[in-house]
Write a protein that holds these residues in place. Structure first.
Motif, short mmCIF file in Angstrom:
data_model
loop_
_atom_site.label_atom_id
_atom_site.label_comp_id
_atom_site.label_asym_id
_atom_site.label_seq_id
_atom_site.Cartn_x
_atom_site.Cartn_y
_atom_site.Cartn_z
N ARG A 105 0.82 -1.20 0.00
CA ARG A 105 0.00 0.00 0.00
C ARG A 105 0.86 1.26 0.00
O ARG A 105 0.55 2.25 -0.67
CB ARG A 105 -0.91 -0.03 1.23
CG ARG A 105 -1.91 1.10 1.30
CD ARG A 105 -2.79 0.95 2.53
NE ARG A 105 -3.99 1.73 2.43
CZ ARG A 105 -5.14 1.38 2.96
NH1 ARG A 105 -5.26 0.25 3.62
NH2 ARG A 105 -6.20 2.15 2.84
N TYR A 135 -3.25 -0.89 -4.86
CA TYR A 135 -3.85 -1.51 -3.67
C TYR A 135 -5.35 -1.25 -3.65
O TYR A 135 -6.16 -2.17 -3.44
CB TYR A 135 -3.19 -0.97 -2.40
CG TYR A 135 -3.79 -1.52 -1.12
CD1 TYR A 135 -3.24 -2.64 -0.50
CD2 TYR A 135 -4.90 -0.91 -0.53
CE1 TYR A 135 -3.79 -3.14 0.66
CE2 TYR A 135 -5.46 -1.42 0.63
CZ TYR A 135 -4.90 -2.53 1.23
OH TYR A 135 -5.45 -3.03 2.38
N LEU A 161 -8.37 -3.91 -3.87
CA LEU A 161 -9.30 -4.01 -2.75
C LEU A 161 -10.74 -3.87 -3.25
O LEU A 161 -11.65 -4.57 -2.77
CB LEU A 161 -8.99 -2.94 -1.71
CG LEU A 161 -9.80 -3.00 -0.41
CD1 LEU A 161 -9.62 -4.35 0.29
CD2 LEU A 161 -9.39 -1.86 0.53
N LEU A 166 -10.09 -1.57 6.31
CA LEU A 166 -9.06 -1.67 5.27
C LEU A 166 -9.02 -0.42 4.41
O LEU A 166 -7.97 -0.05 3.89
CB LEU A 166 -9.34 -2.90 4.39
CG LEU A 166 -9.05 -4.27 5.02
CD1 LEU A 166 -9.62 -5.38 4.16
CD2 LEU A 166 -7.55 -4.48 5.22
N TYR A 175 -4.63 -12.72 -0.49
CA TYR A 175 -4.47 -12.46 0.94
C TYR A 175 -4.41 -10.95 1.13
O TYR A 175 -3.64 -10.26 0.46
CB TYR A 175 -3.20 -13.12 1.47
CG TYR A 175 -3.16 -14.62 1.24
CD1 TYR A 175 -3.74 -15.50 2.16
CD2 TYR A 175 -2.59 -15.16 0.10
CE1 TYR A 175 -3.72 -16.87 1.94
CE2 TYR A 175 -2.56 -16.52 -0.13
CZ TYR A 175 -3.13 -17.38 0.80
OH TYR A 175 -3.12 -18.74 0.58
N VAL A 176 -5.23 -10.45 2.05
CA VAL A 176 -5.39 -9.00 2.21
C VAL A 176 -5.06 -8.59 3.63
O VAL A 176 -5.57 -9.18 4.60
CB VAL A 176 -6.84 -8.57 1.89
CG1 VAL A 176 -6.97 -7.06 1.94
CG2 VAL A 176 -7.27 -9.10 0.52
N ILE A 219 -1.43 -6.49 -0.31
CA ILE A 219 -2.26 -7.54 -0.89
C ILE A 219 -1.33 -8.49 -1.65
O ILE A 219 -0.45 -8.05 -2.39
CB ILE A 219 -3.32 -6.96 -1.84
CG1 ILE A 219 -4.33 -6.12 -1.06
CG2 ILE A 219 -4.05 -8.08 -2.59
CD1 ILE A 219 -5.38 -5.45 -1.93
#
Length: 803
Positions: free
Chosen positions: A121, A128, A132, A147, A203-204, A209
């Protein structure tokens, strides 16, 4: 095949001898691959010194010398290269007959990253944000809001959420479209996984990410697969199939050291555990040790930790070096009289022998090298599946400054997670006897030891005078002679399952969903033979079997496959217990809405009723008072706040009467009980004592008598709240399985989530019917991780008992 050449034996020379012999006897092209360019340069120097014809082919292929490339292709010289020269979207290295990998135990880091897109990020906010937005439909509202917030949420920063795009409407195509627009260097990584995007996991976390397949699809790489032979040189072959997972191979033949081979000596290490000592500031003790040593190498899982620790431990005026300063080699650092160097995830390949450096600092447990590891470790609790790579990183890191049998260096262990990991007997029992003895000696000479005594011991060690040889070496020898090596729990089952894991991922990458599901289920069956140690990892593969079966059912319109998917998912959730990670994922399209568990229904009804009878000002006062008290250390302030927190969580919460009792019990009817034993006044150093662990073991039985219950509800637990970094190993050996330990920060984070939920619910409850309020409570509590099973999950990540 894989050859075991432990640290201290010198892997480079045997590797070069093998490489050159194959080149000569078969007139064959041979490539010797290293994890980094720095290591490749080191190998090239050894080859030159030993008379092995070698050329270095690293970096951009457009800059390779034509003469060097021709010498390799004509089999006139061994090509010394890097992993990413081989594992890239368009490898320009001619296919070798023999492909040899040095430091293969680091394969997951250096191979896996080539088949992954990692967006930080801080470096690319737009990418990012775009990603997202793509995965947002699979993330609950409150976590998604955090987030997206500009103010980092500590919990979201440390955690990782899993999104599986395959079973979300149009998410795969949207993900592919965003990834296709990324600029270099992500363009090349995208090319590596473009054909397997449907089988990738996302995977966040707040900071980044990660998009990658579970196991890298290396079979599509021509240089790797078309080589006639592949040899992996590893400091430790391991017992659980880690090499196969790292390199995407279903089977690798291992050639281990003969049992009669003497254990190689790689010098003497004196381990110091500042957080076990009787000191007020462990960092200051570490800083004094570094001053005595003159310089130090700091190794940590991430760059921020490595550099911040390096700055903390450096004396005024000392240079603080990072990766940019030593990318070309460690010579600059070695030449400085005083300095510290902080590096992230560089546990291999750094040679600092002799007076080049006499101290290495290991800061933090290296079990989250990437978000996939973090998710498996923290959410899935699949630590046993990661144990081999974690253990290897620690062992390799500890040996960076002891490169020969007559070398010596201090190893400073920092961070409560790493300290806890290394004091556990089951961790040390997997190591070679020499290292077991060194660590045990270090623990004995750190526990309840003053700063003056530790610094005196460090000085004696660094001087290597008669006092050390007479007083210390005989003790280490005795400890070594009494040590035995025990294979890690579940290692046989992990090794048995790896072939099915690799093949399942390969089939998923080809879109063969039915077959991939069957292989994933077969892997889960074999993992089941590993018992409780592999329950979490087994649940992960069962869930993948469910996802892929559901997809197969959709593609083929086969209803029975979708029914199988639901069965696999139910098995996965049962295997995951007490962890609740599966319920945090977006449901499969074929799933029905899940009803609340009995314990959650009790909690939701209680919270709804308590909210109805509490005014908004009283809610604000309750949440503020509870949070304020849980930030205190004084027991008379801290302990009553635990019962208030239990009240906010919908439990029947109270301080049980009598002596020797815990400080608060939280009971959701006869469905789930938690006994909370607060030690908030503990000093944040040393070990949780054996007496506290023994006392905690009785709490659920006493609670059972209080409530006149016939039995204790399944999955109930006792939680010791203590700021100490680790528990007494003797106490851990005899601890009951329901006893866990958590830092007060973990309880405070739970209270903060409860306060957010109560404040939000209090403002929304007006005009709602009872059923509507309960639904709102259930939604907020689920998203904040406050339902009883989620609370248990949050508080029981660290079992006291040895496993």
């Amino acid at each position: 095949m894989a050859l075991e050449l432990p640290t201290g034996t010198g892997k480079t020379l045997p590797g070069l001898v093998i490489a050159n012999w194959i080149r000569i006897t078969r007139t064959a092209r041979v490539a010797y691959a290293c994890p980094t360019q720095q290591l490749a340069q080191q190998v090239a120097k050894v080859a030159a010194r030993e008379g092995v014809p070698a050329v270095t082919l690293v970096g951009s292929h457009s800059l390779w010398s034509t003469l060097d490339k021709a010498a390799y292709e004509a089999a006139e010289a061994v090509a010394v290269t890097t992993y990413n020269t081989i594992f890239n979207s368009n490898p320009h290295l001619a296919v070798p007959e023999l492909l040899l990998f040095d430091d293969a135990h680091a394969g997951e880091q250096y191979v896996g990253e080539q088949y992954a897109i990692h967006i930080r990020r801080s470096k690319n906010e737009k990418a990012y944000s775009d990603l997202l937005d793509v995965v947002a439909p699979a993330i609950d509202g409150i976590p998604l809001q955090r987030l997206r917030d500009y103010t980092p949420d500590p919990g979201m920063y440390r955690s990782a959420r899993l999104v599986i795009p395959l079973r979300q409407p149009e998410m795969v195509s949207r993900l592919d479209a965003v990834l296709a627009q990324l600029p270099a260097p992500w363009t090349f990584r995208y090319s590596m996984i473009r054909d397997v995007i449907p089988s990738c996991m996302v995977y966040v976390s707040y900071g980044s990410i990660l998009i990658r397949p579970v196991i890298p699809p290396t079979s599509a790489n021509p240089v790797f697969t078309q080589a006639a032979q592949r040899i992996y040189l590893s400091a430790t072959l391991g017992d659980g199939g880690e090499l196969e997972r790292a390199f995407g191979r279903p089977a690798i033949t291992r050639v281990a050291l003969p049992s009669t081979t003497p254990t190689p000596r790689s010098g003497r290490r004196f381990f110091v555990f500042p957080e076990l000592a009787e000191v007020t500031d462990p960092v200051e003790l570490a800083r004094s040790i570094v001053l005595s040593a003159g310089k130090a190498l700091i190794l940590a899982p991430d760059t921020n930790t490595a550099i911040s620790t390096a700055r903390e431990l450096a004396q005024p005026g000392w240079p603080v070096l990072g990766i940019d300063d030593v990318e070309g080699g460690m010579e600059g650092f070695a030449a400085l009289p005083n300095a510290v160097c902080g590096l992230a995830a560089r546990y291999d390949g750094l040679d600092l022998p002799g007076d080049h450096c006499r101290a290495v600092v290991l800061d933090g447990k290296p079990d989250a090298d990437n978000l996939q590891e973090r998710f498996l470790s923290q959410n899935v609790r699949a630590g046993a599946a990661l144990a081999e790579r974690v253990r290897t990183r620690v062992v390799q890191g500890a040996g960076r400054c002891t490169r020969g049998p007559n070398d010596w260096a201090v190893v400073i262990v920092m961070g409560s997670d790493l300290t806890t990991y290394m004091v556990r007997p089951e961790t040390r029992q997997n190591l070679d006897p020499e290292l077991q003895a060194e660590i045990e000696f270090g623990i004995q000479n750190s526990r309840r030891t003053s700063e003056v005594e530790i610094l005196d011991n460090v000085g004696t060690f660094l001087r290597q005078d008669d006092s050390w040889r007479i007083d210390a070496e005989p003790i280490i020898t005795e400890l070594r002679n009494g040590a035995t090596v025990t294979p890690p729990a579940g290692s046989k089952a992990l090794a048995a399952a790896v072939k099915d894991e690799v093949e399942a991922c390969a089939l998923a990458g080809m879109g063969e969903w039915k077959e991939a599901s069957a292989r994933a289920n077969e892997a889960a069956l074999k993992l089941g033979k590993g018992g409780d140690a592999l329950r979490g990892y087994r649940s992960f593969w069962l869930y993948l079997a469910a996802v892929w079966a559901d997809q197969a059912g959709t593609v083929t319109t086969d209803h029975t496959l979708r029914q199988s998917a639901l069965a696999y998912r139910a098995q996965a959730e049962a295997a995951a217990k007490p962890s609740m990670w599966i319920r945090e994922l977006a449901p499969l399209p074929s799933s029905q809405p899940q009803a609340l568990s009995s314990a959650s229904a009790v909690a939701v009804a209680a919270v709804a009723a308590r909210l109805q009878s509490t005014s908004i000002p009283k809610v604000a006062a309750l949440t503020a008072e509870t949070l304020s008290a849980l930030r205190e250390r004084k027991p008379t302030v801290y302990e009553p706040a635990l019962t208030k927190l239990g009240f906010m969580l919908g439990a029947d919460a109270q301080k049980p009467p009598g002596s020797g009792r815990c400080d608060s019990t939280w009971c959701w009817d006869h469905q789930l009980w938690l006994a909370i034993d607060a030690k908030s006044d503990h000093e944040p150093a040393g070990l949780v004592p054996q007496k506290d662990i023994r006392q905690a073991g009785d709490q659920l039985r006493l609670l059972k008598a209080d409530r006149q219950a016939a039995d204790i509800p399944p999955d109930s637990a006792t939680v010791i709240v203590s700021p100490k970094p680790a528990v007494d190993p003797t106490g851990a050996a005899g601890a009951e399985p329901h006893v866990h330990v958590i830092h007060p920060d973990g309880v405070l984070a739970l209270a903060e989530a409860a306060a957010r939920a109560w404040d939000a619910l209090a403002s929304k409850r007006a005009g709602l019917k009872e059923s509507q309020l309960r639904e709102l409570v259930a939604d907020h509590f689920s998203q904040e991780g406050l339902l009883p099973e989620q609370v248990r999950d949050r508080l029981t990540a660290n079992p006291v008992a040895s496993r």
